[in-house]
Write an enzyme that holds these catalytic residues in place. Structure first.
Site, short mmCIF file in Angstrom:
data_model
loop_
_atom_site.label_atom_id
_atom_site.label_comp_id
_atom_site.label_asym_id
_atom_site.label_seq_id
_atom_site.Cartn_x
_atom_site.Cartn_y
_atom_site.Cartn_z
N HIS A 65 9.57 1.75 9.74
CA HIS A 65 9.94 2.02 11.14
C HIS A 65 10.04 0.75 11.98
CE1 HIS A 65 9.74 6.44 11.02
NE2 HIS A 65 8.83 6.25 10.08
N ASP A 109 3.34 5.08 8.67
CA ASP A 109 3.88 6.31 8.08
C ASP A 109 5.22 6.04 7.37
OD1 ASP A 109 4.81 5.65 10.73
OD2 ASP A 109 5.96 7.51 10.71
N GLU A 110 5.56 6.97 6.50
CA GLU A 110 6.89 7.03 5.86
C GLU A 110 7.36 5.67 5.34
OE1 GLU A 110 9.13 10.72 7.86
OE2 GLU A 110 9.05 8.99 9.20
N VAL A 111 6.51 5.03 4.54
CA VAL A 111 6.87 3.73 4.01
C VAL A 111 7.54 3.90 2.64
CG1 VAL A 111 6.02 1.46 3.33
CG2 VAL A 111 5.00 2.63 5.29
N GLU A 114 -0.58 9.12 6.38
CA GLU A 114 -0.21 8.65 5.04
C GLU A 114 -1.14 7.53 4.56
OE1 GLU A 114 1.96 9.34 7.42
OE2 GLU A 114 4.00 9.66 6.65
#
Ligand SMILES: *[C@@H]1O[C@H](CO)[C@@H](O)[C@H](O)[C@H]1NC(C)=O
Ligand SMILES: *[C@@H]1O[C@H](CO)[C@@H](O)[C@H](O)[C@H]1NC(C)=O
Ligand SMILES: *[C@@H]1O[C@H](CO)[C@@H](O)[C@H](O)[C@H]1NC(C)=O
Ligand SMILES: *[C@@H]1O[C@H](CO)[C@@H](O)[C@H](O)[C@H]1NC(C)=O
Ligand SMILES: *[C@@H]1O[C@H](CO)[C@@H](O)[C@H](O)[C@H]1NC(C)=O
Length: 547
Positions: free
Chosen positions: A284, A337-339, A388
């Site tokens: 992000h 998050d969301e790596v 996460e």
């Protein structure tokens, strides 16, 4: 019964016949549940105060309030209290003040003074600051007036909001009245963290709009603005140490100066609201590379940030140093998050670095997050990370970490069992961009679900509703936030005595409709409560109180 007559416009009973079937049914239900035979049961006489106070009692007298109401007591010495008093006078006496001719001279008002007593001189706003207050409205025949007592000025702010909700403009006498005096309210929040996330990366929000939202947050007693300032799509914030970062803004007019950021923090503090900044790493963060392309693994593979370079951490450290001065709140959100680590494994120099350091891509993700955490800790911030990080390396996070739930239910129980603190934002119930989630699903979400031991319950700081902005900008953001955010606000503020189980849905429904109309009256474009898609327009003509 009296409460309803005093506080609901009486025309309500005459205007609900010609709507769609749904509204008629909802209305009939509303009447029978709230105003029918069971009227004397406690939960049928809940006051129209949102969120509901912890303890309250009411009498049956009506008092008129002087439009020149004065502020007395030691609270009057506080600039925060004085400014809030003036704001609330503007709200409460809107009708009587905007037209001088409505003001009646020689009228003896029952209430002419608001007495504010504050025990602590400290005006430092932090996590867990005491927001409790007592509010008393005396009988006419008694000593008169209104008293708010609190330990801190922030408790006074909550008390002033409640005071404003006790006042109604009476259109026949053209005076502001308080019904059901004497009033005694003893109130305090259930959770210390009651947040709303604003995302200014997916769409830029002008400062005035952010301020309107902060102002409306104070009406529902929210106390944390989680400012998700930057993300993949844009980097609107000025960072003096790395002045090319805001080249990542959508345009040179969609930016926040350092002064803007100070202004937001100041505006929030005046309303008892902390600002938690978020700088989400290492995913992000693609927009950082618009000014500093070296921070990408390569020009064609741009996310996550290059874990191998000292430069990456220099920039992160520079951002933290610059914004630490602006954001005094002890929590700082580092995302995590969301790596997706594909760009690390498939970019030659990064892959080589992984091998040299004997790291898998997941190890490097952990390395990045922990390094960012230690940088934040050195600046005396407690790091907040999306779940996460906890789901991937729960034993490695710093003990001061606050884990921010979002993916689903059941995470906070695991987090607090490990002794870490948790913020509840389960996306199925508290993501406001999920516009098909109805108000009652928001309302019935429970941050303590599955957590039974008091010592673990204490580790749940509270919760936050998230207004992700992929499909929300100035044109619709406020009606996406309201009224559903208010449902979460009551869950986070009020005890569960009246707000869970039994008849709580039907009593909350009428009270939430009332609060939504209150928001509208104060100029907040809150959408109808019953819309299938939260922020859409009303489905037909009708009273605000029916929709
Ligand atoms: C108001 O309350 C008092 C005390 O409970 C009671 O004696 C009185 O009859 C009530 N008045 C009205 C108008 O209901
Ligand atoms: C916010 O700014 C105003 C105007 O400059 C100032 O009077 C006030 O003291 C500031 N408030 C805080 C909490 O810093
Ligand atoms: C590397 O991974 C990224 C992200 O999954 C992908 O878009 C890109 O095509 C991959 N590059 C190579 C050379 O495999
Ligand atoms: C590399 O890491 C693995 C797993 O942590 C470990 O078992 C191995 O001994 C390490 N190798 C070297 C050369 O350090
Ligand atoms: C309240 O509404 C929720 C969501 O629709 C539902 O799950 C719950 O059973 C309702 N509770 C009561 C007491 O009606």
């Amino acid at each position: 019964m009296a409460w309803w007559h005093c506080n609901k416009p009486t025309s309500l009973t005459n205007t609900s016949t010609s709507h769609t079937l749904f509204i008629t049914i909802a209305f009939a239900f509303f009447i029978s549940q709230s105003f029918g035979a069971r009227i004397l049961q406690p939960h049928n006489s809940l006051p129209f105060i949102w969120p509901l106070p912890a303890k309250f009692s009411f009498g049956n007298e009506t008092l008129s309030v002087d439009p020149t109401l004065s502020l007395t007591g030691n609270g009057a010495a506080s600039p925060i209290v004085r400014a809030a008093f003036d704001r609330y006078k503007g709200i409460v006496f809107k009708n009587s003040n905007s037209y001088g001719f409505l003001r009646t001279v020689n009228v003896a008002y029952d209430v002419t003074k608001l007495n504010v007593v504050v025990r602590s001189k400290s005006e430092e706003l932090q996590l867990g600051v005491d927001e409790s207050y007592n509010l008393f409205v005396a009988k006419v025949s008694g000593s008169g007036g209104i008293t708010i007592e609190a330990n801190t000025v922030f408790g006074v702010l909550r008390g002033l909001e409640t005071f404003s909700q006790l006042c109604s403009f009476d259109y026949s006498t053209k005076t502001v009245q308080i019904y059901k005096a004497p009033v005694s309210i003893r109130d305090k929040p259930r959770f210390p963290y009651r947040g709303l996330l604003l995302d200014t990366s997916r769409h830029y929000l002008p400062i005035d709009v952010i301020k309107q939202i902060i102002e409306s947050m104070s009406y529902a007693k929210f106390n944390v603005l989680h400012w998700h300032i930057v993300d993949t799509q844009s980097f609107p914030l000025e960072v003096p140490t790395y002045p090319k970062l805001w080249k990542g803004s959508y345009s040179k007019w969609e930016r926040y100066t350092v002064e803007d950021a100070y202004d937001i923090v100041n505006f929030s503090k005046m309303r008892g609201i902390n600002v938690m900044a978020e700088v989400d790493v290492p995913g992000h963060a693609e927009s950082w590379g618009a000014g500093y392309p070296d921070i990408w693994p390569s020009p064609t593979c741009r996310s996550p940030l290059d874990v191998t370079k000292k430069f990456t951490f220099d920039v992160l450290s520079g951002i933290m140093t610059d914004i630490r001065k602006i954001f005094p709140f002890e929590l700082f959100h580092l995302g995590g998050d969301e790596v997706n680590t594909d760009c690390w494994t498939n970019t030659t120099h990064v892959n080589k670095w992984l091998q040299v350091h004997n790291m898998t891509a997941n190890d490097a993700y952990q390395y990045f997050v922990l390094k960012a955490q230690s940088m934040a800790l050195l600046k005396n911030w407690s790091p907040v990370n999306w779940e996460e990080t906890f789901n991937t390396f729960p034993r490695k996070l710093h003990p001061r970490t606050v884990v921010h739930n979002w993916l689903g239910p059941g995470v906070c129980p695991k987090v607090v069992a490990r002794g870490l603190r948790c913020i509840f934002s389960n996306q199925g119930v508290w993501y406001l961009d999920h516009i098909d989630v109805p108000w009652d699903v928001v309302y019935n979400a429970e941050p303590l679900e599955g957590i039974h031991e008091a010592s673990q319950q204490k580790l749940v700081l509270g919760g936050e509703v998230c207004m992700w902005a992929e499909r929300a900008d100035t044109s619709d953001v406020q009606q996406t936030i309201w009224p559903r955010a208010a449902a979460a606000a009551e869950r986070l503020w009020s005890t569960t005595q009246y707000t869970s189980g039994g008849n709580s849905n039907s009593t909350a429904f009428s009270r939430l409709q009332y609060f939504r109309c209150l928001l509208n009256r104060r100029g907040v474009p809150a959408a109808p409560v019953t819309n299938f898609y939260a922020r859409t327009a009303p489905i037909g003509p009708g009273s605000c109180f029916d929709q």
